[in-house]
Design a protein around this motif. Sequence first.
Motif, PDB file in Angstrom:
ATOM      1  N   ASN A 276       3.569   0.751   2.848  1.00 17.48           N
ATOM      2  CA  ASN A 276       3.024  -0.017   3.961  1.00 17.48           C
ATOM      3  C   ASN A 276       2.926  -1.461   3.498  1.00 17.48           C
ATOM      4  O   ASN A 276       2.201  -1.746   2.540  1.00 17.48           O
ATOM      5  CB  ASN A 276       1.648   0.536   4.344  1.00 17.48           C
TER       6      ASN A 276
ATOM      7  N   SER B 191      -4.301   0.928  -1.818  1.00 15.46           N
ATOM      8  CA  SER B 191      -3.940  -0.436  -1.460  1.00 15.46           C
ATOM      9  C   SER B 191      -3.924  -1.255  -2.733  1.00 15.46           C
ATOM     10  O   SER B 191      -4.983  -1.537  -3.306  1.00 15.46           O
ATOM     11  CB  SER B 191      -4.948  -1.017  -0.467  1.00 15.46           C
TER      12      SER B 191
ATOM     13  N   ALA C  11       0.873  -1.161   0.000  1.00 14.39           N
ATOM     14  CA  ALA C  11       0.000   0.000   0.000  1.00 14.39           C
ATOM     15  C   ALA C  11       0.918   1.221   0.000  1.00 14.39           C
ATOM     16  O   ALA C  11       1.962   1.220   0.649  1.00 14.39           O
ATOM     17  CB  ALA C  11      -0.897   0.010   1.228  1.00 14.39           C
TER      18      ALA C  11
ATOM     19  N   SER D 283      -1.453  -2.809   4.566  1.00 11.68           N
ATOM     20  CA  SER D 283      -2.547  -2.174   3.841  1.00 11.68           C
ATOM     21  C   SER D 283      -2.558  -0.713   4.253  1.00 11.68           C
ATOM     22  O   SER D 283      -1.697  -0.265   5.006  1.00 11.68           O
ATOM     23  CB  SER D 283      -3.882  -2.848   4.161  1.00 11.68           C
ATOM     24  N   CYS D 284      -3.524   0.051   3.768  1.00  7.74           N
ATOM     25  CA  CYS D 284      -3.620   1.452   4.184  1.00  7.74           C
ATOM     26  C   CYS D 284      -3.983   1.481   5.661  1.00  7.74           C
ATOM     27  O   CYS D 284      -5.092   1.082   6.047  1.00  7.74           O
ATOM     28  CB  CYS D 284      -4.668   2.178   3.356  1.00  7.74           C
TER      29      CYS D 284
ATOM     30  N   SER E 145      -3.686  10.536   1.617  1.00  2.56           N
ATOM     31  CA  SER E 145      -4.336   9.583   0.727  1.00  2.56           C
ATOM     32  C   SER E 145      -3.539   8.291   0.735  1.00  2.56           C
ATOM     33  O   SER E 145      -2.355   8.285   1.079  1.00  2.56           O
ATOM     34  CB  SER E 145      -4.413  10.154  -0.691  1.00  2.56           C
ATOM     35  N   CYS E 146      -4.212   7.219   0.343  1.00  3.45           N
ATOM     36  CA  CYS E 146      -3.524   5.933   0.287  1.00  3.45           C
ATOM     37  C   CYS E 146      -4.184   5.064  -0.767  1.00  3.45           C
ATOM     38  O   CYS E 146      -5.408   5.164  -0.993  1.00  3.45           O
ATOM     39  CB  CYS E 146      -3.583   5.251   1.652  1.00  3.45           C
TER      40      CYS E 146
ATOM     41  N   TYR F  36       3.991   2.397   8.169  1.00  5.13           N
ATOM     42  CA  TYR F  36       4.717   2.712   6.949  1.00  5.13           C
ATOM     43  C   TYR F  36       6.219   2.613   7.222  1.00  5.13           C
ATOM     44  O   TYR F  36       6.721   3.209   8.175  1.00  5.13           O
ATOM     45  CB  TYR F  36       4.334   4.104   6.441  1.00  5.13           C
TER      46      TYR F  36
ATOM     47  N   THR G 256      -8.847   2.929  -2.401  1.00 12.08           N
ATOM     48  CA  THR G 256      -8.231   4.236  -2.203  1.00 12.08           C
ATOM     49  C   THR G 256      -8.890   4.951  -1.028  1.00 12.08           C
ATOM     50  O   THR G 256     -10.076   4.745  -0.749  1.00 12.08           O
ATOM     51  CB  THR G 256      -8.331   5.115  -3.455  1.00 12.08           C
ATOM     52  N   TYR G 257      -8.118   5.779  -0.366  1.00 11.26           N
ATOM     53  CA  TYR G 257      -8.598   6.502   0.804  1.00 11.26           C
ATOM     54  C   TYR G 257      -8.110   7.946   0.740  1.00 11.26           C
ATOM     55  O   TYR G 257      -7.015   8.212   0.246  1.00 11.26           O
ATOM     56  CB  TYR G 257      -8.080   5.839   2.089  1.00 11.26           C
TER      57      TYR G 257
ATOM     58  N   GLY H 214       1.103   5.316   0.622  1.00 12.76           N
ATOM     59  CA  GLY H 214       0.413   6.467   1.187  1.00 12.76           C
ATOM     60  C   GLY H 214       1.114   7.766   0.858  1.00 12.76           C
ATOM     61  O   GLY H 214       2.328   7.807   0.684  1.00 12.76           O
TER      62      GLY H 214
END
Length: 120
Positions: free
Chosen positions: A97, A50, A31, A100-101, A47-48, A107, A56-57, A33
């Motif tokens: 990471n 995976s 992932a 995952s996010c 933002s991130c 990280y 996406t986040y 970020g």
Amino acid sequence: QLVESGGGVVQAGGSLTLSCAASGDSVEDYAIGWFRQAPGKEREGVSCVSNSDGSTYYIDSVKGRFTISVDNGKNTVYLQMNSLKPEDTAEYYCATNPFSCGPRDEYDYWGQGTQVTVSS
């Protein structure tokens, strides 16, 4: 190794695209970020993505303005930033990471950062 680029000075309302180029390992295995740190403030996740499932986040303050994307062929992750605001001014970092996010302490590898300055 992660190398960020694409920062600069832009007027409010403008756009920038940040790049995070990875060497060594494939970004598909992590992932990725994007974080930012403004003077006197803590580093925050922006933002991130995976790559295991494409999720996406985004933090609320950038939703609808920033877009994270991945080019696996170039082993590069991008952060397209539109409608920039002075409060987006910060040093921007990308990081990997292996899970995952998730929380910042997960990280493990970080780039050197690229400065984004948004003038009003």
